[in-house]
Design a protein around this motif. Structure first.
Motif, PDB file in Angstrom:
ATOM      1  N   VAL A  46     -42.436 -70.857  75.485  1.00 12.27           N
ATOM      2  CA  VAL A  46     -42.491 -71.969  75.542  1.00 12.27           C
ATOM      3  C   VAL A  46     -42.646 -72.647  74.291  1.00 12.27           C
ATOM      4  O   VAL A  46     -43.631 -72.787  74.131  1.00 12.27           O
ATOM      5  N   TYR A  47     -41.669 -73.115  74.426  1.00  8.97           N
ATOM      6  CA  TYR A  47     -41.048 -73.883  72.660  1.00  8.97           C
ATOM      7  C   TYR A  47     -42.451 -74.752  72.895  1.00  8.97           C
ATOM      8  O   TYR A  47     -42.788 -75.209  71.928  1.00  8.97           O
ATOM      9  N   VAL A  48     -42.065 -75.730  73.619  1.00 11.56           N
ATOM     10  CA  VAL A  48     -42.013 -77.349  73.257  1.00 11.56           C
ATOM     11  C   VAL A  48     -43.832 -77.119  73.489  1.00 11.56           C
ATOM     12  O   VAL A  48     -44.813 -78.098  72.325  1.00 11.56           O
ATOM     13  N   PHE A  49     -44.046 -76.529  74.238  1.00 18.73           N
ATOM     14  CA  PHE A  49     -46.136 -76.331  74.407  1.00 18.73           C
ATOM     15  C   PHE A  49     -46.015 -75.511  73.147  1.00 18.73           C
ATOM     16  O   PHE A  49     -47.467 -76.159  72.664  1.00 18.73           O
ATOM     17  N   TYR A  50     -45.556 -74.753  72.358  1.00 15.61           N
ATOM     18  CA  TYR A  50     -45.866 -73.927  71.512  1.00 15.61           C
ATOM     19  C   TYR A  50     -45.862 -75.344  70.523  1.00 15.61           C
ATOM     20  O   TYR A  50     -47.432 -75.389  69.062  1.00 15.61           O
ATOM     21  N   LYS A  51     -45.214 -75.901  70.380  1.00 15.46           N
ATOM     22  CA  LYS A  51     -44.913 -76.744  68.623  1.00 15.46           C
ATOM     23  C   LYS A  51     -46.166 -78.000  69.117  1.00 15.46           C
ATOM     24  O   LYS A  51     -46.303 -78.373  68.298  1.00 15.46           O
ATOM     25  N   ARG A  52     -45.866 -78.115  70.325  1.00 15.17           N
ATOM     26  CA  ARG A  52     -47.590 -79.338  70.741  1.00 15.17           C
ATOM     27  C   ARG A  52     -49.043 -78.667  70.434  1.00 15.17           C
ATOM     28  O   ARG A  52     -49.362 -79.392  69.257  1.00 15.17           O
ATOM     29  N   ALA A  53     -49.365 -77.438  70.829  1.00 16.29           N
ATOM     30  CA  ALA A  53     -50.248 -77.130  69.531  1.00 16.29           C
ATOM     31  C   ALA A  53     -50.249 -76.562  68.231  1.00 16.29           C
ATOM     32  O   ALA A  53     -51.477 -76.830  68.171  1.00 16.29           O
ATOM     33  N   VAL A  54     -49.250 -76.129  67.658  1.00 18.23           N
ATOM     34  CA  VAL A  54     -49.240 -76.611  66.036  1.00 18.23           C
ATOM     35  C   VAL A  54     -49.067 -77.850  65.987  1.00 18.23           C
ATOM     36  O   VAL A  54     -50.210 -77.619  64.428  1.00 18.23           O
ATOM     37  N   ASP A  55     -48.855 -78.942  66.047  1.00 17.73           N
ATOM     38  CA  ASP A  55     -49.304 -80.136  65.638  1.00 17.73           C
ATOM     39  C   ASP A  55     -50.660 -80.622  65.660  1.00 17.73           C
ATOM     40  O   ASP A  55     -50.426 -81.321  64.955  1.00 17.73           O
ATOM     41  N   SER A  58     -51.465 -76.502  61.577  1.00  9.30           N
ATOM     42  CA  SER A  58     -50.943 -74.902  61.067  1.00  9.30           C
ATOM     43  C   SER A  58     -51.035 -73.837  62.235  1.00  9.30           C
ATOM     44  O   SER A  58     -51.329 -73.725  63.084  1.00  9.30           O
ATOM     45  N   ALA A  59     -49.808 -73.253  62.074  1.00  5.74           N
ATOM     46  CA  ALA A  59     -48.782 -72.247  63.138  1.00  5.74           C
ATOM     47  C   ALA A  59     -50.401 -71.206  62.925  1.00  5.74           C
ATOM     48  O   ALA A  59     -49.796 -69.945  63.697  1.00  5.74           O
ATOM     49  N   ASP A  60     -50.945 -71.233  61.442  1.00  6.56           N
ATOM     50  CA  ASP A  60     -51.361 -69.669  61.438  1.00  6.56           C
ATOM     51  C   ASP A  60     -52.495 -69.675  62.822  1.00  6.56           C
ATOM     52  O   ASP A  60     -53.099 -68.834  62.678  1.00  6.56           O
ATOM     53  N   VAL A  61     -52.942 -70.821  63.200  1.00  8.85           N
ATOM     54  CA  VAL A  61     -54.512 -70.838  64.277  1.00  8.85           C
ATOM     55  C   VAL A  61     -54.451 -71.073  65.291  1.00  8.85           C
ATOM     56  O   VAL A  61     -54.958 -70.864  66.433  1.00  8.85           O
ATOM     57  N   VAL A  62     -52.450 -70.671  65.764  1.00  6.87           N
ATOM     58  CA  VAL A  62     -51.576 -70.450  67.005  1.00  6.87           C
ATOM     59  C   VAL A  62     -51.482 -69.502  67.818  1.00  6.87           C
ATOM     60  O   VAL A  62     -51.200 -69.144  66.691  1.00  6.87           O
ATOM     61  N   ASP A  63     -51.731 -68.909  68.387  1.00  9.39           N
ATOM     62  CA  ASP A  63     -52.017 -67.034  68.455  1.00  9.39           C
ATOM     63  C   ASP A  63     -50.059 -67.556  69.622  1.00  9.39           C
ATOM     64  O   ASP A  63     -50.909 -68.355  70.969  1.00  9.39           O
ATOM     65  N   ILE A  64     -49.257 -66.705  68.628  1.00  9.49           N
ATOM     66  CA  ILE A  64     -47.711 -67.046  69.664  1.00  9.49           C
ATOM     67  C   ILE A  64     -47.456 -66.522  71.387  1.00  9.49           C
ATOM     68  O   ILE A  64     -46.785 -67.088  71.717  1.00  9.49           O
ATOM     69  N   GLN A  65     -48.567 -65.243  71.684  1.00  8.26           N
ATOM     70  CA  GLN A  65     -48.579 -64.273  72.457  1.00  8.26           C
ATOM     71  C   GLN A  65     -49.079 -65.316  73.978  1.00  8.26           C
ATOM     72  O   GLN A  65     -48.845 -64.694  74.795  1.00  8.26           O
ATOM     73  N   GLU A  66     -50.046 -66.332  73.001  1.00  8.57           N
ATOM     74  CA  GLU A  66     -50.143 -67.440  74.325  1.00  8.57           C
ATOM     75  C   GLU A  66     -49.540 -68.143  74.868  1.00  8.57           C
ATOM     76  O   GLU A  66     -49.632 -68.739  76.179  1.00  8.57           O
TER      77      GLU A  66
END
Length: 298
Positions: free
Chosen positions: A243-252, A256-264
């Motif tokens: 669900v890329y839209v919300f992944y991008k929001r979480a990263v923003d 940093s993308a390092d602290v966001v678990d993409i599996q979620e």
């Protein structure tokens, strides 16, 4: 029955094996083996659409003619008497009447006992009056229309590559039933309301709601006793995409993308296991993309 429930290749294997077995059981009778084999292979090659009742009667008639031909060939050296004429008549009737009737009865029995997605079962599931489709229409009308569009698109694609078009159509009708749980969180149901994701303002929670429609849908399909083959469309139509839209929001938000678990933000899958579910994944993505950009012209 093999053709209607599985495919022609498996049916041929069964037909040839049964012909040899029948010949052996008939005291090594070549006539019995040819009679069984010819009738079965004729049925396999002529049954074009197992979802239409008249197809079985057309195939049965051709099988009857084939049966008569086999009996005639093996009796060419004998005088045709009353017994032979009776055998010819029985061979014809076995194809025209007995073959379709036993096929209908067998398919109905297997549909009920094993919950198989036979052509008759698929015809029933495609009826708009089915309780689950009625719920989808009433509670998530935008999703219902989306499912109809995807079903038509996927069916055409399946026909183009020789996949099971009827199965694909029905699977597409039910693929998004999990959205019934939270319909307003999906764009197709937001025509006249504010986007609740903006109010929620939590990309993790939003992603969980979106991803959960595949899980909820499978559970709902099980509750309504849908065949497992149809449930595969629900589980696999997003594969293991994000669900890329919300992944991008979480990263923003995190910086940093390092602290966001993409599996979620990833669907549990599995990825499509058949041509039909792969077609649905592509059709679903195409329809959603076209609707999202709101084209103003053809």
């Amino acid at each position: 029955l093999y053709v209607a429930i599985t495919n022609a290749n498996l049916a041929i294997i069964g037909a040839v094996g049964f012909a040899f077995l029948g010949g052996i059981m008939g005291q090594n009778s070549l006539e019995t083996a040819v009679y069984i084999g010819a009738g079965n292979l004729t049925a396999i090659l002529t049954l074009r659409n197992a979802g239409r009742l008249n197809s079985f009667f057309v195939t049965g008639t051709i099988v009857g003619v084939t049966n008569v031909s086999v009996v005639t060939i093996f009796n060419l050296l004998t005088t045709v008497d009353t017994v032979d004429l009776t055998s010819l008549f029985a061979a014809l009737v076995s194809g025209i009447v007995i073959v379709p009737m036993i096929s209908f009865a067998g398919m109905y029995a297997m549909t009920i006992m094993l919950n198989l997605p036979t052509p008759f079962k698929l015809i029933d599931l495609a009826q708009p009056s089915k309780p689950l489709l009625q719920r989808l229409l009433r509670e998530a009308p935008g999703t219902y229309q989306h499912s109809l569009q995807v079903a038509n698109l996927a069916e055409q694609a399946a026909e183009a590559i020789g996949a099971d078009a009827q199965m694909t159509h029905v699977g597409a009708l039910y693929h998004d039933i999990g959205k019934i749980a939270n319909p307003v969180f999906y764009t197709e149901n937001q025509q006249h309301v504010e986007n609740p994701h903006d109010t929620l303002n939590d990309p993790y929670r939003s992603a969980d709601i979106i991803i959960n429609h595949a899980v909820e849908g499978d559970a709902m399909a099980k509750k309504y006793n849908l065949p497992n083959r149809i449930r595969e469309f629900i589980r696999e139509h997003h594969g293991t995409t994000q669900v890329y839209v919300f992944y991008k929001r979480a990263v923003d938000r995190a910086g940093s993308a390092d602290v966001v678990d993409i599996q979620e933000f990833t669907y549990p899958g599995p990825i499509p296991q058949t041509k039909e579910t792969a077609i649905l994944m592509m059709a679903d993505s195409c329809e959603s993309a076209i609707r999202a950009i709101k084209p103003q012209s053809n």
